[in-house]
Design a protein around this motif. Structure first.
Motif, PDB file in Angstrom:
ATOM      1  N   ALA A  98       0.813  -1.225   0.000  1.00 40.42           N
ATOM      2  CA  ALA A  98       0.000   0.000   0.000  1.00 40.42           C
ATOM      3  C   ALA A  98       0.840   1.267   0.000  1.00 40.42           C
ATOM      4  N   GLU A  99       2.032   1.198   0.573  1.00 41.89           N
ATOM      5  CA  GLU A  99       2.874   2.395   0.662  1.00 41.89           C
ATOM      6  C   GLU A  99       3.207   2.919  -0.738  1.00 41.89           C
ATOM      7  N   GLY A 100       2.846   4.145  -1.005  1.00 49.43           N
ATOM      8  CA  GLY A 100       3.134   4.749  -2.306  1.00 49.43           C
ATOM      9  C   GLY A 100       2.133   4.429  -3.394  1.00 49.43           C
ATOM     10  N   ALA A 101       1.188   3.514  -3.131  1.00 44.05           N
ATOM     11  CA  ALA A 101       0.189   3.156  -4.143  1.00 44.05           C
ATOM     12  C   ALA A 101      -0.866   4.247  -4.252  1.00 44.05           C
ATOM     13  N   GLU A 102      -1.248   4.579  -5.477  1.00 44.90           N
ATOM     14  CA  GLU A 102      -2.283   5.597  -5.677  1.00 44.90           C
ATOM     15  C   GLU A 102      -3.661   5.052  -5.339  1.00 44.90           C
ATOM     16  N   GLU A 103      -3.914   3.796  -5.701  1.00 40.91           N
ATOM     17  CA  GLU A 103      -5.202   3.165  -5.428  1.00 40.91           C
ATOM     18  C   GLU A 103      -4.998   2.015  -4.441  1.00 40.91           C
ATOM     19  N   ILE A 104      -5.769   2.006  -3.350  1.00 39.05           N
ATOM     20  CA  ILE A 104      -5.711   0.928  -2.366  1.00 39.05           C
ATOM     21  C   ILE A 104      -7.114   0.357  -2.231  1.00 39.05           C
TER      22      ILE A 104
ATOM     23  N   SER B 228      12.411  -7.740  12.152  1.00 40.71           N
ATOM     24  CA  SER B 228      13.491  -6.824  11.763  1.00 40.71           C
ATOM     25  C   SER B 228      12.986  -5.388  11.789  1.00 40.71           C
ATOM     26  N   ILE B 229      13.911  -4.449  11.954  1.00 41.07           N
ATOM     27  CA  ILE B 229      13.526  -3.043  11.978  1.00 41.07           C
ATOM     28  C   ILE B 229      12.994  -2.609  10.614  1.00 41.07           C
ATOM     29  N   GLY B 230      13.496  -3.212   9.531  1.00 46.80           N
ATOM     30  CA  GLY B 230      13.005  -2.892   8.196  1.00 46.80           C
ATOM     31  C   GLY B 230      11.556  -3.291   8.006  1.00 46.80           C
ATOM     32  N   LEU B 231      11.205  -4.500   8.464  1.00 48.20           N
ATOM     33  CA  LEU B 231       9.818  -4.959   8.353  1.00 48.20           C
ATOM     34  C   LEU B 231       8.905  -4.111   9.226  1.00 48.20           C
ATOM     35  N   TYR B 232       9.383  -3.745  10.385  1.00 50.40           N
ATOM     36  CA  TYR B 232       8.608  -2.897  11.286  1.00 50.40           C
ATOM     37  C   TYR B 232       8.307  -1.542  10.637  1.00 50.40           C
ATOM     38  N   ASP B 233       9.315  -0.942  10.025  1.00 49.82           N
ATOM     39  CA  ASP B 233       9.149   0.330   9.327  1.00 49.82           C
ATOM     40  C   ASP B 233       8.147   0.189   8.181  1.00 49.82           C
ATOM     41  N   THR B 234       8.257  -0.895   7.418  1.00 56.30           N
ATOM     42  CA  THR B 234       7.334  -1.143   6.307  1.00 56.30           C
ATOM     43  C   THR B 234       5.905  -1.308   6.790  1.00 56.30           C
ATOM     44  N   ALA B 235       5.723  -2.024   7.884  1.00 54.60           N
ATOM     45  CA  ALA B 235       4.378  -2.230   8.436  1.00 54.60           C
ATOM     46  C   ALA B 235       3.742  -0.909   8.840  1.00 54.60           C
ATOM     47  N   ARG B 236       4.498  -0.067   9.508  1.00 50.41           N
ATOM     48  CA  ARG B 236       3.968   1.232   9.935  1.00 50.41           C
ATOM     49  C   ARG B 236       3.605   2.110   8.741  1.00 50.41           C
ATOM     50  N   ASN B 237       4.469   2.138   7.736  1.00 46.40           N
ATOM     51  CA  ASN B 237       4.208   2.966   6.558  1.00 46.40           C
ATOM     52  C   ASN B 237       2.972   2.490   5.797  1.00 46.40           C
ATOM     53  N   ASN B 238       2.791   1.176   5.729  1.00 51.05           N
ATOM     54  CA  ASN B 238       1.621   0.629   5.033  1.00 51.05           C
ATOM     55  C   ASN B 238       0.338   0.891   5.810  1.00 51.05           C
ATOM     56  N   LEU B 239       0.383   0.738   7.121  1.00 54.60           N
ATOM     57  CA  LEU B 239      -0.805   1.033   7.914  1.00 54.60           C
ATOM     58  C   LEU B 239      -1.157   2.510   7.814  1.00 54.60           C
ATOM     59  N   SER B 240      -0.139   3.367   7.812  1.00 52.94           N
ATOM     60  CA  SER B 240      -0.380   4.797   7.666  1.00 52.94           C
ATOM     61  C   SER B 240      -1.091   5.095   6.351  1.00 52.94           C
ATOM     62  N   ALA B 241      -0.679   4.419   5.267  1.00 52.45           N
ATOM     63  CA  ALA B 241      -1.320   4.622   3.967  1.00 52.45           C
ATOM     64  C   ALA B 241      -2.782   4.199   4.005  1.00 52.45           C
ATOM     65  N   VAL B 242      -3.074   3.063   4.633  1.00 54.36           N
ATOM     66  CA  VAL B 242      -4.447   2.562   4.723  1.00 54.36           C
ATOM     67  C   VAL B 242      -5.314   3.513   5.554  1.00 54.36           C
TER      68      VAL B 242
ATOM     69  N   SER C 268      -4.931   6.667   5.648  1.00 53.89           N
ATOM     70  CA  SER C 268      -4.977   7.967   4.984  1.00 53.89           C
ATOM     71  C   SER C 268      -5.879   7.993   3.757  1.00 53.89           C
ATOM     72  N   ARG C 269      -6.015   6.849   3.073  1.00 52.75           N
ATOM     73  CA  ARG C 269      -6.751   6.866   1.804  1.00 52.75           C
ATOM     74  C   ARG C 269      -7.155   5.441   1.429  1.00 52.75           C
ATOM     75  N   GLY C 270      -7.986   5.338   0.390  1.00 50.01           N
ATOM     76  CA  GLY C 270      -8.332   4.034  -0.152  1.00 50.01           C
ATOM     77  C   GLY C 270      -9.795   3.652   0.026  1.00 50.01           C
ATOM     78  N   GLU C 271     -10.146   2.542  -0.598  1.00 49.75           N
ATOM     79  CA  GLU C 271     -11.539   2.089  -0.629  1.00 49.75           C
ATOM     80  C   GLU C 271     -12.057   1.707   0.749  1.00 49.75           C
ATOM     81  N   LEU C 272     -11.237   1.043   1.559  1.00 46.26           N
ATOM     82  CA  LEU C 272     -11.709   0.615   2.873  1.00 46.26           C
ATOM     83  C   LEU C 272     -12.061   1.818   3.735  1.00 46.26           C
ATOM     84  N   LEU C 273     -11.219   2.840   3.715  1.00 43.71           N
ATOM     85  CA  LEU C 273     -11.510   4.061   4.458  1.00 43.71           C
ATOM     86  C   LEU C 273     -12.828   4.671   3.978  1.00 43.71           C
ATOM     87  N   GLU C 274     -13.031   4.710   2.663  1.00 41.41           N
ATOM     88  CA  GLU C 274     -14.253   5.315   2.118  1.00 41.41           C
ATOM     89  C   GLU C 274     -15.500   4.532   2.538  1.00 41.41           C
ATOM     90  N   LEU C 275     -15.382   3.209   2.606  1.00 42.44           N
ATOM     91  CA  LEU C 275     -16.523   2.400   3.050  1.00 42.44           C
ATOM     92  C   LEU C 275     -16.916   2.730   4.485  1.00 42.44           C
TER      93      LEU C 275
END
Length: 219
Positions: A33-39, A80-94, A96-103
């Motif tokens: 989801a991170e950086g994706a225009e459509e989620i 790993s710290i990398g996976l942790y960072d990725t998880a946070r960034n993806n949750l932040s994206a969800v 912030s935007r996307g179909e689930l939020l709109e529902l």
């Protein structure tokens, strides 16, 4: 009728993905989801389940996590710290935007805001060490002050406040402030305006700086 609830494991896509996870690579594959225009809603639901898996790996499992997924996550080892960072960034994206939020905008109860904020707060907690530290750490300071929304004590380590300014006219204004649980605040806000309070410790900040430097070198 399929399952459709606000919590992380209360919809069919989430439950299906939870049952499909067999390895850590399966968890990692959901973070798109991170950086994706459509989620789309299914992608967002899988991100949430994967983020729940990361939170569990760090010692902060949701009580609603299915037992079979919890048993598998326990075998994945240290996050790993990398996976942790990725998880946070993806949750932040969800969040912030996307179909689930709109529902959930259309649904309007605020329950999804509360549920996803609970996950945010658990992801923000330091990882629980498997070995006991040599010295006993102090408990987080407790805040007995009441939340402006639910009127219950704030609790351990909870020190969020808001300030509100009400303009009576062009000249005079009234200000008011108080303590708020982040979940209570987000539940009252429109989903597009949820507050995200991501913490950065030294390890995560070092990872972020190295990641930024590597991206600059690749340009």
């Amino acid at each position: 009728m399929g399952a459709w609830g606000a919590a992380s494991f209360e919809n069919d896509t989430a439950l299906d993905f939870a049952s499909e996870i067999q390895t850590l690579a399966d968890v990692e594959s959901a973070f798109v989801a991170e950086g994706a225009e459509e989620i789309d809603a299914d992608t967002a639901s899988r991100v949430i389940v994967a983020a729940e898996s990361v939170a569990a790996m760090r010692g902060h499992r949701s009580p609603g996590m299915p037992d079979d997924l919890a048993a598998k996550v326990d075998r994945f080892g240290k996050c790993s710290i990398g996976l942790y960072d990725t998880a946070r960034n993806n949750l932040s994206a969800v969040m912030s935007r996307g179909e689930l939020l709109e529902l959930w905008v259309e649904e309007g109860s605020g329950e999804w805001n509360r549920a996803v904020t609970d996950l945010l707060e658990r992801l923000n907690k330091p990882a629980v060490k498997r070995k006991k530290p040599a010295k006993r750490k102090k408990k987080p300071q407790s805040n007995p002050s009441a939340c402006m929304f639910c009127d219950k004590p704030m609790g351990e380590g909870a020190f969020h406040m808001i300030d509100i300014t009400v303009n009576d006219d062009e000249i005079s204004a009234m200000k008011m402030g108080g303590w708020v649980h982040l979940q209570c605040l987000n539940a009252a806000l429109h989903p597009r305006h949820m507050m995200q309070t991501w913490d950065f410790d030294d390890e995560l900040l070092d990872h972020f700086l190295k990641k930024r430097d590597a991206e600059r070198d690749a340009e």
